[in-house]
Scaffold this motif. Structure first.
Motif, mmCIF file in Angstrom:
data_model
loop_
_atom_site.group_PDB
_atom_site.id
_atom_site.type_symbol
_atom_site.label_atom_id
_atom_site.label_comp_id
_atom_site.label_asym_id
_atom_site.label_seq_id
_atom_site.Cartn_x
_atom_site.Cartn_y
_atom_site.Cartn_z
ATOM 1 N N ARG A 1 -4.791 3.826 10.906
ATOM 2 C CA ARG A 1 -3.544 3.421 9.959
ATOM 3 C C ARG A 1 -3.419 4.618 9.032
ATOM 4 N NH1 ARG A 1 -4.920 -2.168 7.035
ATOM 5 N NH2 ARG A 1 -2.606 -1.644 6.536
ATOM 6 N N HIS A 2 -3.211 5.637 9.582
ATOM 7 C CA HIS A 2 -3.013 6.982 8.878
ATOM 8 C C HIS A 2 -1.861 7.793 9.913
ATOM 9 C CE1 HIS A 2 -3.354 10.462 6.419
ATOM 10 N NE2 HIS A 2 -3.212 11.188 7.404
ATOM 11 N N ILE A 3 -0.881 8.232 9.013
ATOM 12 C CA ILE A 3 0.268 9.209 9.537
ATOM 13 C C ILE A 3 0.551 10.082 8.528
ATOM 14 C CG2 ILE A 3 2.642 9.262 10.444
ATOM 15 C CD1 ILE A 3 1.022 7.547 12.263
ATOM 16 N N ALA A 4 0.604 11.303 9.045
ATOM 17 C CA ALA A 4 1.023 12.457 8.065
ATOM 18 C C ALA A 4 2.481 13.173 8.752
ATOM 19 C CB ALA A 4 -0.088 13.793 8.301
ATOM 20 N N PHE A 5 3.290 13.037 7.767
ATOM 21 C CA PHE A 5 4.709 13.774 8.013
ATOM 22 C C PHE A 5 4.577 15.287 7.787
ATOM 23 C CE2 PHE A 5 5.406 8.960 7.479
ATOM 24 C CZ PHE A 5 5.881 8.717 8.641
ATOM 25 N N ARG A 6 5.156 16.117 8.594
ATOM 26 C CA ARG A 6 5.457 17.407 8.295
ATOM 27 C C ARG A 6 6.290 17.887 7.395
ATOM 28 N NH1 ARG A 6 7.902 20.749 11.825
ATOM 29 N NH2 ARG A 6 7.626 19.300 13.168
ATOM 30 N N ILE A 7 6.464 18.600 6.369
ATOM 31 C CA ILE A 7 7.599 19.016 5.751
ATOM 32 C C ILE A 7 7.466 20.501 5.435
ATOM 33 C CG2 ILE A 7 7.816 16.611 4.590
ATOM 34 C CD1 ILE A 7 6.618 17.674 2.210
ATOM 35 N N ASP A 8 8.503 21.185 4.937
ATOM 36 C CA ASP A 8 8.551 22.467 4.302
ATOM 37 C C ASP A 8 7.783 22.562 3.151
ATOM 38 O OD1 ASP A 8 10.151 23.165 6.623
ATOM 39 O OD2 ASP A 8 11.775 22.973 5.326
ATOM 40 N N TYR A 9 6.837 23.847 3.124
ATOM 41 C CA TYR A 9 6.229 23.889 1.818
ATOM 42 C C TYR A 9 7.285 24.059 0.735
ATOM 43 C CZ TYR A 9 3.359 26.398 -1.466
ATOM 44 O OH TYR A 9 2.507 26.578 -2.719
ATOM 45 N N GLU A 10 8.121 24.399 0.592
ATOM 46 C CA GLU A 10 9.029 24.406 -0.579
ATOM 47 C C GLU A 10 9.525 22.796 -0.923
ATOM 48 O OE1 GLU A 10 10.093 26.979 -2.894
ATOM 49 O OE2 GLU A 10 8.594 27.948 -1.480
ATOM 50 N N ASP A 11 9.535 22.004 -0.052
ATOM 51 C CA ASP A 11 9.846 20.669 -0.345
ATOM 52 C C ASP A 11 8.438 19.904 -0.875
ATOM 53 O OD1 ASP A 11 12.439 20.596 0.309
ATOM 54 O OD2 ASP A 11 11.767 20.246 2.592
ATOM 55 N N MET A 12 7.482 20.572 -0.590
ATOM 56 C CA MET A 12 6.148 19.975 -1.198
ATOM 57 C C MET A 12 6.075 20.082 -2.680
ATOM 58 S SD MET A 12 3.161 18.505 -0.342
ATOM 59 C CE MET A 12 3.063 18.837 1.253
ATOM 60 N N LYS A 13 6.681 21.154 -3.229
ATOM 61 C CA LYS A 13 6.844 21.374 -4.639
ATOM 62 C C LYS A 13 7.459 20.198 -5.404
ATOM 63 C CE LYS A 13 6.647 26.375 -4.025
ATOM 64 N NZ LYS A 13 7.306 27.642 -4.152
ATOM 65 N N ASN A 14 8.375 19.289 -4.837
ATOM 66 C CA ASN A 14 8.987 18.402 -5.327
ATOM 67 C C ASN A 14 8.783 17.255 -4.788
ATOM 68 O OD1 ASN A 14 10.470 20.258 -7.069
ATOM 69 N ND2 ASN A 14 11.841 20.678 -5.128
#
Length: 162
Positions: A65-78
């Motif tokens: 019951r766990h999923i990780a979605f990949r995002i860009d590092y710059e998007d992580m800031k927000n």
């Protein structure tokens, strides 16, 4: 041979509510039956299967019951403010640290956690470049701490070149 992850699956208690939640995250409907839906994470690359049924009562464990979605590092800031803007609540990781994004230098990624309406653990994750001298840091650092540390390493490296 392996190019990436094609699909993952999660149990849900209410398919309509789950579809609305995941579409709000930006996933798009790919296929649907009465108790199952597949949503594209990346069209024609990866999708998430949601299955309505009693399996949603399975207790959480990191291997279930766990999923990780990949995002860009710059998007992580927000990421925290974005999650809140769509009605999702960022949550602290298991150790009770802040709900803000954090970095695991030893693993080379930044992440933030939140749950879907059924308590499935979701994560936004981005890969990061870790300078060699920081790869041995085994504690989690808040994103702002990581940025300050990186700035310090960058300054030290510039000074060493002079």
């Amino acid at each position: 041979m392996i190019k990436g992850l094609y699909e993952a699956h999660l149990p849900v208690s209410n398919l309509e509510k789950a579809i609305a939640f995941y579409e709000n995250l930006g996933l798009t409907l790919a296929w649907r039956s009465e108790k199952t839906v597949f949503l594209w994470v990346e069209k024609d690359k990866s999708w998430l299967g949601l299955w309505e049924g009693k399996e949603v009562q399975t207790p959480y464990h990191p291997s279930l019951r766990h999923i990780a979605f990949r995002i860009d590092y710059e998007d992580m800031k927000n990421a925290t403010s974005w999650l809140k803007s769509i009605g999702a609540t960022p949550r602290p990781f298991a150790d009770g640290m802040s709900a803000e994004p954090f970095v695991r230098p030893y693993q080379g990624h930044a992440c933030v956690y939140f749950d879907d309406p059924d308590g499935n653990s979701l994560e936004l994750m981005s890969f990061i470049e870790v300078p060699e001298q920081l790869k041995t840091i085994e504690k989690k650092l808040l994103l702002e701490e990581w940025e300050a540390l990186l700035n310090g390493v960058s300054t030290t490296m510039k000074d060493a070149r002079k």
